[in-house]
Design a protein around this motif. Structure first.
Motif, PDB file in Angstrom:
ATOM      1  N   ALA A   3       0.680  -1.324  -0.158  1.00 21.41           N
ATOM      2  CA  ALA A   3      -0.034  -0.165   0.027  1.00 21.41           C
ATOM      3  C   ALA A   3       0.946   1.143  -0.219  1.00 21.41           C
ATOM      4  CB  ALA A   3      -1.012   0.119   1.413  1.00 21.41           C
ATOM      5  N   LYS A   4       1.972   1.159   0.509  1.00 21.72           N
ATOM      6  CA  LYS A   4       3.002   2.427   0.922  1.00 21.72           C
ATOM      7  C   LYS A   4       3.362   2.779  -0.654  1.00 21.72           C
ATOM      8  CE  LYS A   4       6.931   4.205   2.965  1.00 21.72           C
ATOM      9  NZ  LYS A   4       8.070   4.055   3.556  1.00 21.72           N
ATOM     10  N   LYS A   5       3.733   1.732  -1.417  1.00 22.58           N
ATOM     11  CA  LYS A   5       4.500   1.871  -2.846  1.00 22.58           C
ATOM     12  C   LYS A   5       3.272   2.357  -3.611  1.00 22.58           C
ATOM     13  CE  LYS A   5       7.296   1.917  -6.064  1.00 22.58           C
ATOM     14  NZ  LYS A   5       8.282   2.944  -6.250  1.00 22.58           N
ATOM     15  N   VAL A   6       2.005   1.897  -3.338  1.00 21.62           N
ATOM     16  CA  VAL A   6       1.234   2.173  -4.353  1.00 21.62           C
ATOM     17  C   VAL A   6       0.671   3.680  -4.195  1.00 21.62           C
ATOM     18  CG1 VAL A   6      -1.472   1.785  -4.775  1.00 21.62           C
ATOM     19  CG2 VAL A   6      -0.017  -0.065  -4.469  1.00 21.62           C
ATOM     20  N   ILE A  10       0.578   6.573  -6.785  1.00 23.35           N
ATOM     21  CA  ILE A  10      -0.456   7.704  -7.089  1.00 23.35           C
ATOM     22  C   ILE A  10      -0.265   9.095  -6.929  1.00 23.35           C
ATOM     23  CG2 ILE A  10      -2.654   8.273  -5.953  1.00 23.35           C
ATOM     24  CD1 ILE A  10      -2.995   5.397  -5.289  1.00 23.35           C
ATOM     25  N   ASP A  11       0.897   9.183  -5.910  1.00 24.45           N
ATOM     26  CA  ASP A  11       1.514  10.748  -5.766  1.00 24.45           C
ATOM     27  C   ASP A  11       2.163  11.154  -6.981  1.00 24.45           C
ATOM     28  OD1 ASP A  11       0.127  10.609  -3.448  1.00 24.45           O
ATOM     29  OD2 ASP A  11       2.179  10.306  -2.100  1.00 24.45           O
ATOM     30  N   GLY A  45      -9.274  11.989 -11.943  1.00 23.38           N
ATOM     31  CA  GLY A  45     -10.337  11.933 -10.724  1.00 23.38           C
ATOM     32  C   GLY A  45     -10.145  10.487 -10.236  1.00 23.38           C
ATOM     33  N   MET A  46      -9.710   9.284 -10.870  1.00 26.04           N
ATOM     34  CA  MET A  46      -9.441   8.082 -10.468  1.00 26.04           C
ATOM     35  C   MET A  46      -8.474   7.917  -9.324  1.00 26.04           C
ATOM     36  SD  MET A  46      -9.893   5.513 -13.898  1.00 26.04           S
ATOM     37  CE  MET A  46      -9.733   4.197 -13.121  1.00 26.04           C
ATOM     38  N   LEU A  47      -7.396   8.646  -9.603  1.00 23.33           N
ATOM     39  CA  LEU A  47      -6.247   8.345  -8.567  1.00 23.33           C
ATOM     40  C   LEU A  47      -6.748   9.203  -7.268  1.00 23.33           C
ATOM     41  CD1 LEU A  47      -3.505   9.953 -11.036  1.00 23.33           C
ATOM     42  CD2 LEU A  47      -3.464   7.759  -9.924  1.00 23.33           C
ATOM     43  N   LEU A  48      -7.728  10.246  -7.035  1.00 22.65           N
ATOM     44  CA  LEU A  48      -8.114  10.626  -5.932  1.00 22.65           C
ATOM     45  C   LEU A  48      -8.869   9.892  -5.275  1.00 22.65           C
ATOM     46  CD1 LEU A  48      -8.861  14.197  -7.169  1.00 22.65           C
ATOM     47  CD2 LEU A  48      -6.889  13.712  -6.147  1.00 22.65           C
ATOM     48  N   LYS A  49      -9.704   8.864  -6.002  1.00 22.12           N
ATOM     49  CA  LYS A  49     -10.692   8.053  -5.475  1.00 22.12           C
ATOM     50  C   LYS A  49      -9.782   6.743  -4.862  1.00 22.12           C
ATOM     51  CE  LYS A  49     -14.410   9.143  -8.044  1.00 22.12           C
ATOM     52  NZ  LYS A  49     -15.433   8.656  -9.182  1.00 22.12           N
ATOM     53  N   SER A  80       6.930   7.032 -20.743  1.00 27.27           N
ATOM     54  CA  SER A  80       7.182   6.030 -21.559  1.00 27.27           C
ATOM     55  C   SER A  80       6.958   4.733 -20.792  1.00 27.27           C
ATOM     56  CB  SER A  80       8.658   6.185 -21.795  1.00 27.27           C
ATOM     57  OG  SER A  80       9.460   5.837 -20.604  1.00 27.27           O
ATOM     58  N   MET A  81       7.124   3.630 -21.432  1.00 26.25           N
ATOM     59  CA  MET A  81       6.883   2.177 -20.949  1.00 26.25           C
ATOM     60  C   MET A  81       8.162   1.907 -19.655  1.00 26.25           C
ATOM     61  SD  MET A  81       4.773  -0.267 -21.080  1.00 26.25           S
ATOM     62  CE  MET A  81       3.976  -0.211 -22.513  1.00 26.25           C
ATOM     63  N   THR A  82       9.186   2.449 -20.077  1.00 24.07           N
ATOM     64  CA  THR A  82      10.177   2.169 -19.067  1.00 24.07           C
ATOM     65  C   THR A  82       9.821   3.203 -17.825  1.00 24.07           C
ATOM     66  OG1 THR A  82      11.701   1.878 -20.735  1.00 24.07           O
ATOM     67  CG2 THR A  82      12.800   2.348 -18.659  1.00 24.07           C
ATOM     68  N   ASP A  83       9.491   4.342 -17.813  1.00 25.22           N
ATOM     69  CA  ASP A  83       8.974   5.231 -16.936  1.00 25.22           C
ATOM     70  C   ASP A  83       8.126   4.356 -15.794  1.00 25.22           C
ATOM     71  OD1 ASP A  83      10.785   7.231 -17.702  1.00 25.22           O
ATOM     72  OD2 ASP A  83       9.000   8.263 -18.558  1.00 25.22           O
ATOM     73  N   LEU A  84       6.892   3.782 -16.610  1.00 29.33           N
ATOM     74  CA  LEU A  84       5.840   3.358 -15.787  1.00 29.33           C
ATOM     75  C   LEU A  84       6.592   2.155 -15.117  1.00 29.33           C
ATOM     76  CD1 LEU A  84       3.338   3.580 -18.786  1.00 29.33           C
ATOM     77  CD2 LEU A  84       3.297   4.920 -16.395  1.00 29.33           C
ATOM     78  N   GLN A  85       7.207   1.325 -15.908  1.00 29.62           N
ATOM     79  CA  GLN A  85       7.886   0.213 -15.083  1.00 29.62           C
ATOM     80  C   GLN A  85       8.750   0.485 -13.877  1.00 29.62           C
ATOM     81  OE1 GLN A  85       9.826  -1.519 -18.533  1.00 29.62           O
ATOM     82  NE2 GLN A  85       8.327  -2.945 -19.052  1.00 29.62           N
ATOM     83  N   ASN A  86       9.446   1.646 -13.908  1.00 28.71           N
ATOM     84  CA  ASN A  86      10.256   1.832 -12.986  1.00 28.71           C
ATOM     85  C   ASN A  86       9.428   2.476 -11.710  1.00 28.71           C
ATOM     86  OD1 ASN A  86      12.802   1.099 -14.050  1.00 28.71           O
ATOM     87  ND2 ASN A  86      12.855   3.160 -15.244  1.00 28.71           N
ATOM     88  N   HIS A  87       8.365   3.102 -11.965  1.00 28.97           N
ATOM     89  CA  HIS A  87       7.438   3.482 -10.953  1.00 28.97           C
ATOM     90  C   HIS A  87       6.853   2.635  -9.958  1.00 28.97           C
ATOM     91  CE1 HIS A  87       6.291   7.092 -13.847  1.00 28.97           C
ATOM     92  NE2 HIS A  87       7.243   7.406 -12.929  1.00 28.97           N
TER      93      HIS A  87
END
Length: 91
Positions: A3-6, A10-11, A45-49, A80-87
Motif C-alpha cells: 500500500a505504501k508503494k501504491v 498515485i502521488d 479523478g480515479m487517482l483521487l478515489k 514511457s513504458m520504461t518510466d511506468l515500469q520503474n514507478h
C-alpha cells in the motif's frame, strides 16, 4: 507492491497531471472519450478515489485501476513504458 508503494505511485501521477494542468473529472462511463484532456482528467479523478481505496485495503480494485491509468498515461505520451515500469519497482 504494498500500500505504501501504491500511494507513492498515485502521488507521482497525481502531481504530474496537476503540473500539466489537468483537472479531475468523472467522465460518464457510457460515453466514448474523445479528447486527451478528458482521458487524463478522468484518470486524475480515479487517482483521487484510489487514495481512499488504498486506506480501505481494497487493493484488488486499486491494482485494476492503476493498470488502466498506466495504460492511458502511456497511450497519451505522458510517460514511457520504461518510466511506468520503474514507478512500480521497489526502491
Amino acid at each position: 507492491m504494498d500500500a505504501k508503494k501504491v500511494q507513492e505511485v498515485i502521488d507521482i501521477y497525481r502531481e504530474k497531471l496537476t503540473e500539466i494542468g489537468v483537472r479531475p473529472i468523472d467522465y460518464p462511463h457510457d460515453d466514448i472519450v474523445v479528447t486527451s484532456s478528458d482521458k487524463l482528467g478522468h484518470c486524475l479523478g480515479m487517482l483521487l478515489k484510489m487514495e481512499e481505496f488504498t486506506k480501505e485495503n481494497r487493493m484488488d480494485k486499486v491494482f485494476r485501476w492503476l493498470g488502466f491509468i498506466q495504460g492511458v498515461l502511456w497511450s497519451e505520451q505522458v510517460y514511457s513504458m520504461t518510466d511506468l515500469q520503474n514507478h512500480n519497482r521497489p526502491q
